[in-house]
Design a protein around this motif. Structure first.
Motif, mmCIF file in Angstrom:
data_model
loop_
_atom_site.group_PDB
_atom_site.id
_atom_site.type_symbol
_atom_site.label_atom_id
_atom_site.label_comp_id
_atom_site.label_asym_id
_atom_site.label_seq_id
_atom_site.Cartn_x
_atom_site.Cartn_y
_atom_site.Cartn_z
ATOM 1 N N ALA A 175 0.804 -1.228 0.000
ATOM 2 C CA ALA A 175 0.000 0.000 0.000
ATOM 3 C C ALA A 175 0.835 1.275 0.000
ATOM 4 N N ALA A 176 2.163 1.172 0.001
ATOM 5 C CA ALA A 176 3.003 2.376 -0.058
ATOM 6 C C ALA A 176 3.014 2.911 -1.486
ATOM 7 N N SER A 177 3.115 4.230 -1.619
ATOM 8 C CA SER A 177 3.093 4.862 -2.935
ATOM 9 C C SER A 177 4.430 5.532 -3.224
ATOM 10 N N GLU A 183 -14.760 7.252 -3.755
ATOM 11 C CA GLU A 183 -15.732 6.281 -4.271
ATOM 12 C C GLU A 183 -15.689 4.987 -3.455
ATOM 13 N N ARG A 184 -14.457 4.555 -3.103
ATOM 14 C CA ARG A 184 -14.335 3.339 -2.294
ATOM 15 C C ARG A 184 -14.984 3.514 -0.928
ATOM 16 N N ILE A 185 -14.737 4.688 -0.297
ATOM 17 C CA ILE A 185 -15.299 4.944 1.036
ATOM 18 C C ILE A 185 -16.818 4.880 0.999
ATOM 19 N N GLU A 186 -17.402 5.480 -0.055
ATOM 20 C CA GLU A 186 -18.865 5.428 -0.195
ATOM 21 C C GLU A 186 -19.332 3.987 -0.353
ATOM 22 N N LYS A 187 -18.608 3.209 -1.157
ATOM 23 C CA LYS A 187 -18.980 1.813 -1.418
ATOM 24 C C LYS A 187 -18.869 0.978 -0.141
ATOM 25 N N TYR A 188 -17.696 1.109 0.559
ATOM 26 C CA TYR A 188 -17.493 0.330 1.785
ATOM 27 C C TYR A 188 -18.504 0.714 2.859
ATOM 28 N N THR A 189 -18.793 2.021 2.953
ATOM 29 C CA THR A 189 -19.746 2.499 3.967
ATOM 30 C C THR A 189 -21.133 1.940 3.693
ATOM 31 N N ARG A 190 -21.533 1.962 2.436
ATOM 32 C CA ARG A 190 -22.854 1.434 2.061
ATOM 33 C C ARG A 190 -22.938 -0.063 2.371
ATOM 34 N N GLU A 191 -21.879 -0.801 2.042
ATOM 35 C CA GLU A 191 -21.876 -2.245 2.280
ATOM 36 C C GLU A 191 -21.917 -2.565 3.767
ATOM 37 N N ILE A 192 -21.148 -1.806 4.548
ATOM 38 C CA ILE A 192 -21.030 -2.141 5.969
ATOM 39 C C ILE A 192 -22.312 -1.826 6.736
ATOM 40 N N THR A 193 -23.076 -0.805 6.261
ATOM 41 C CA THR A 193 -24.333 -0.464 6.942
ATOM 42 C C THR A 193 -25.433 -1.478 6.645
ATOM 43 N N GLU A 194 -25.240 -2.236 5.555
ATOM 44 C CA GLU A 194 -26.258 -3.218 5.175
ATOM 45 C C GLU A 194 -26.020 -4.586 5.799
ATOM 46 N N ARG A 195 -24.905 -4.721 6.536
ATOM 47 C CA ARG A 195 -24.552 -6.032 7.094
ATOM 48 C C ARG A 195 -24.731 -6.057 8.603
ATOM 49 N N ILE A 219 -3.593 12.092 2.325
ATOM 50 C CA ILE A 219 -3.261 12.794 1.077
ATOM 51 C C ILE A 219 -4.057 14.088 0.917
ATOM 52 N N GLY A 220 -4.774 14.480 1.992
ATOM 53 C CA GLY A 220 -5.451 15.777 1.976
ATOM 54 C C GLY A 220 -6.668 15.827 1.092
ATOM 55 N N GLY A 221 -7.442 14.760 1.075
ATOM 56 C CA GLY A 221 -8.597 14.684 0.187
ATOM 57 C C GLY A 221 -9.644 15.753 0.437
ATOM 58 N N VAL A 222 -9.775 16.215 1.705
ATOM 59 C CA VAL A 222 -10.837 17.185 2.021
ATOM 60 C C VAL A 222 -10.394 18.623 1.768
ATOM 61 N N THR A 223 -9.114 18.820 1.439
ATOM 62 C CA THR A 223 -8.619 20.198 1.250
ATOM 63 C C THR A 223 -7.952 20.351 -0.120
ATOM 64 N N GLN A 224 -8.493 19.686 -1.114
ATOM 65 C CA GLN A 224 -7.842 19.643 -2.424
ATOM 66 C C GLN A 224 -7.651 21.034 -3.032
ATOM 67 N N LEU A 258 -12.252 -0.066 4.998
ATOM 68 C CA LEU A 258 -12.856 1.246 5.182
ATOM 69 C C LEU A 258 -11.944 2.141 6.020
ATOM 70 N N ALA A 259 -11.379 1.569 7.087
ATOM 71 C CA ALA A 259 -10.488 2.349 7.959
ATOM 72 C C ALA A 259 -9.248 2.805 7.191
ATOM 73 N N TRP A 260 -8.683 1.875 6.401
ATOM 74 C CA TRP A 260 -7.484 2.239 5.629
ATOM 75 C C TRP A 260 -7.801 3.317 4.605
ATOM 76 N N ALA A 261 -8.946 3.185 3.910
ATOM 77 C CA ALA A 261 -9.319 4.160 2.880
ATOM 78 C C ALA A 261 -9.523 5.543 3.500
ATOM 79 N N ASN A 262 -10.192 5.597 4.674
ATOM 80 C CA ASN A 262 -10.381 6.884 5.361
ATOM 81 C C ASN A 262 -9.051 7.490 5.799
#
Length: 648
Positions: free
Chosen positions: A63-65, A97-109, A134-139, A124-128
């Protein structure tokens, strides 16, 4: 932690490096160095998987970049600057997109104890975590901050990439790499397209960077301000130093001396063994001993010494007659390209022997004024060259003006005149062209070799005003030292456009800063200019703080005083270092003169006139007395230097 294990790479049947290994830790700041062709860029391309080694492996953590900025790129984007910069956030958009997908899946289980649920939660934790890292909320804010730091203005953000030069487009690529916030950042000559302000901003950014940084650079000041470790590739091996570049140079010199001693001893041993083999090869009674020594030679691990020319540069200019006292006088100089005003109403004069540095952001008119001075561009206002001024000009594209079909020797031979012609081979040697190099055609030379040749050609001409526009582009450390040594000996007037602070230090007596179509003058060298600018910026910030909050005034004032004290200490440190350098130079000159005198004394028959002359003994005694005085002065300066360095 990134691990390079037993890497081997061959080119044309020879190893570029063989079974080399080293580790890059999480917060490392590494300068990757070595002479041209040693394999620095190849190493970066292997780490980024763009090349495969003959053997060995690069281990990158899961997972390192890795982010990589090469020296040159083919850039054809038609997007706006800001839209192209936002391409850096492709990972953030994918993570969102992954966070939305994982969040949707986890709430349904509801199988909270299952292994698959736990794995989904971990994803989900890793994606968040990665999205935040990488500063996704302050692009938007981060993109603008980085672009501004690299020299763009807000009005540039909506302009098409195609409107900018290749150098400015490379700045956008650098911005994208920085905004991706990779765990390992690989930068190959990142300062090539930057000005001094942008380089300083990049230094500050990289010093605080959260990941590891590996740099290839020929900018000594840049390396010194960032790197804490230097990895050298030499003779197919890796040498790892826990030191910045300047300290590495000292440690490397010590290593080379040790290697040379080992090499000399081994050569003596080899010669002795070979003499034994030659002498007793035909004797049957010695056959066993001969074979034993043959096998010993075959198994011997040969010591190799890096073939580096460390000799002093003794090039002397073919000087033109001195110019008049005033070399340049300019009034109301202006220049437009279409509707765009680049220079407006400039007034200045340049006196004989001055050394001027032109600095400022790219596009502010440094090259334009240089070309006006040499008479290449039409302009408004008047510019007069003084009496007996003879111009020499080095353009940024000077290498393109060389004849590719001529050899290195022919290129200089065509312009050499008088007493210089017999010295062409020595001059070429001074610029690192030796042996068969001088018979190479220009078209097969590297960019750095062409630059060296173009500079050597220029310096052969008898001139008393040199105008040099970015002469250090494509030059390695050694070549820049050669050029600087030659310019320090030049007795005429110099105008120098450059962004290389280490190169400019000691070469300028006055700095012209180009900004907003005007020039502002600063007395002193480049570091005096930078200090003045920093103090000015600090004062501006101080005024802004006082305007917004008087309650914070006392703390800011204290900080300013501390900062100014530190800067004053740094200024005094540079002053002492310059005095030490001048003292050492004079001591070397005195020692050389004393050696000549000792030669006369030891061989009086060869120098009867010199030896019997009373003036000789007076001069010889005076030289020894001055040397003792200089040595005492040097010791005092060294003590003062230690006192300053020990201050908190």
């Amino acid at each position: 932690m990134f691990s390079i294990n037993n890497l081997s790479v061959q080119f044309n049947g020879e190893f570029l490096f063989e079974e080399v290994s080293f580790i890059i830790n999480k917060r490392d700041r590494v300068g990757l160095v070595g002479k041209n062709g040693a394999g620095k860029t190849t190493m970066m391309r292997i780490i980024t998987r763009q090349m495969e080694p003959e053997s060995g492996q690069v281990v990158i953590p899961t997972a390192a970049s890795v982010g990589y900025l090469p020296q040159e790129m083919k850039l054809r984007s038609t997007k706006t600057v800001i839209d192209e910069t936002f391409m850096a956030f492709s990972e953030a958009n994918e993570l969102e997109e992954r966070i939305e997908k994982y969040t949707r899946e986890i709430t349904e289980r509801e199988d909270y104890e299952s292994e698959s649920y736990q794995k989904l939660a971990e994803k989900l934790a890793w994606a968040n975590e990665r999205f935040a890292l990488i500063g996704g909320v302050t692009q938007q804010a981060r993109a603008e901050k980085v672009l501004l730091g690299l020299g763009f203005e807000h009005k540039d953000f909506k302009r098409s990439m195609s409107e900018f030069s290749g150098g400015w487009q490379m700045r956008v690529e650098l911005a994208k790499i920085l905004l991706q916030n990779p765990d390992l950042l690989l930068l190959d000559e990142p300062t090539n397209h930057l000005d001094i302000e942008s380089i300083q901003w990049l230094e500050s950014f990289l010093q605080d960077y959260s990941g590891a940084v590996v740099l290839i650079s020929h900018d000594r000041a840049f390396l010194d301000n960032i790197s804490k470790r230097t990895v050298e590739i030499s003779n197919g091996k890796i040498y790892d130093y826990k030191a910045n570049y300047s300290n590495y140079e000292v440690l490397r010199e010590e290593r080379l001396e040790q290697e040379m001693a080992q090499f000399t001893n081994q050569q003596k041993e080899i010669a002795q063994i070979e003499r034994f083999i030659t002498r007793f090869r035909a004797k049957s009674t010695k056959a066993k001993q001969v074979q034993s020594r043959v096998k010993l030679l075959e198994k011997m691990d040969r010591v190799e010494v890096d073939n580096i020319d460390m000799s002093g540069i003794h090039f002397r200019f073919n000087q033109a007659p001195p110019s008049g006292k005033i070399v340049i006088e300019a009034e109301n100089i202006g220049k437009k390209y279409g509707e765009k005003t680049v220079l407006n109403d400039l007034e200045f004069s340049v006196s004989r022997g001055e050394k001027l540095a032109f600095v400022g952001r790219n596009g502010e008119g440094k090259t334009t004024l240089s070309r006006i001075i040499i008479g290449e561009l039409e302009h408004t206002g008047t510019l007069k060259l003084g009496h007996n001024v003879v111009l020499g000009y080095y353009a940024q594209n000077q290498t393109e003006m060389l004849d590719g079909e001529k050899t290195v020797f022919e290129t200089l031979d065509d312009v050499a005149v008088g007493d210089v012609r017999p010295k062409i081979r020595n001059i070429l040697g001074g610029f690192l062209f030796q042996g068969e190099d001088i018979d190479k055609k220009v078209k097969v030379l590297s960019g750095g070799e062409k630059s060296r040749l173009a500079i050597a050609k220029l310096l052969l001409s008898p001139v008393n005003l040199l105008v040099l526009d970015e002469p250090t582009n494509h030059l390695d450390m050694r070549s820049k030292d050669i050029l600087k040594s030659a310019l320090l000996q030049f007795e005429g007037t110099i105008i120098l456009v450059s962004h290389d602070r280490d190169f400019l230090q000691g070469l300028s007596t006055r700095v012209f800063e180009f900004k907003n179509r005007k020039i502002k003058e600063f007395l002193g060298d480049i570091y005096d200019f930078i200090e003045s600018r920093n103090i000015q910026h600090l004062s501006d910030l101080e005024l802004a703080r006082k305007a917004s909050s008087s309650s914070q005034g006392s703390n800011s004032s204290d900080n300013k005083l501390q900062w100014e004290r530190r800067k004053e200490q740094e200024k005094e440190l540079r002053k002492i270092q310059n005095q030490i350098a001048r003292c050492e130079k004079r001591m070397a000159e005195l020692e050389e003169e004393i050696k000549k005198g000792e030669l006369i004394i030891s061989n009086p028959g060869d120098h009867p006139a010199g030896f019997n002359n009373d003036e000789f003994f007076k001069s010889y005694t005076s030289l020894k007395t001055e040397l003792q005085t200089r040595e005492s002065e040097w010791e005092g300066l060294q003590l003062r230097l230690e006192e300053i360095e020990d201050k908190p």
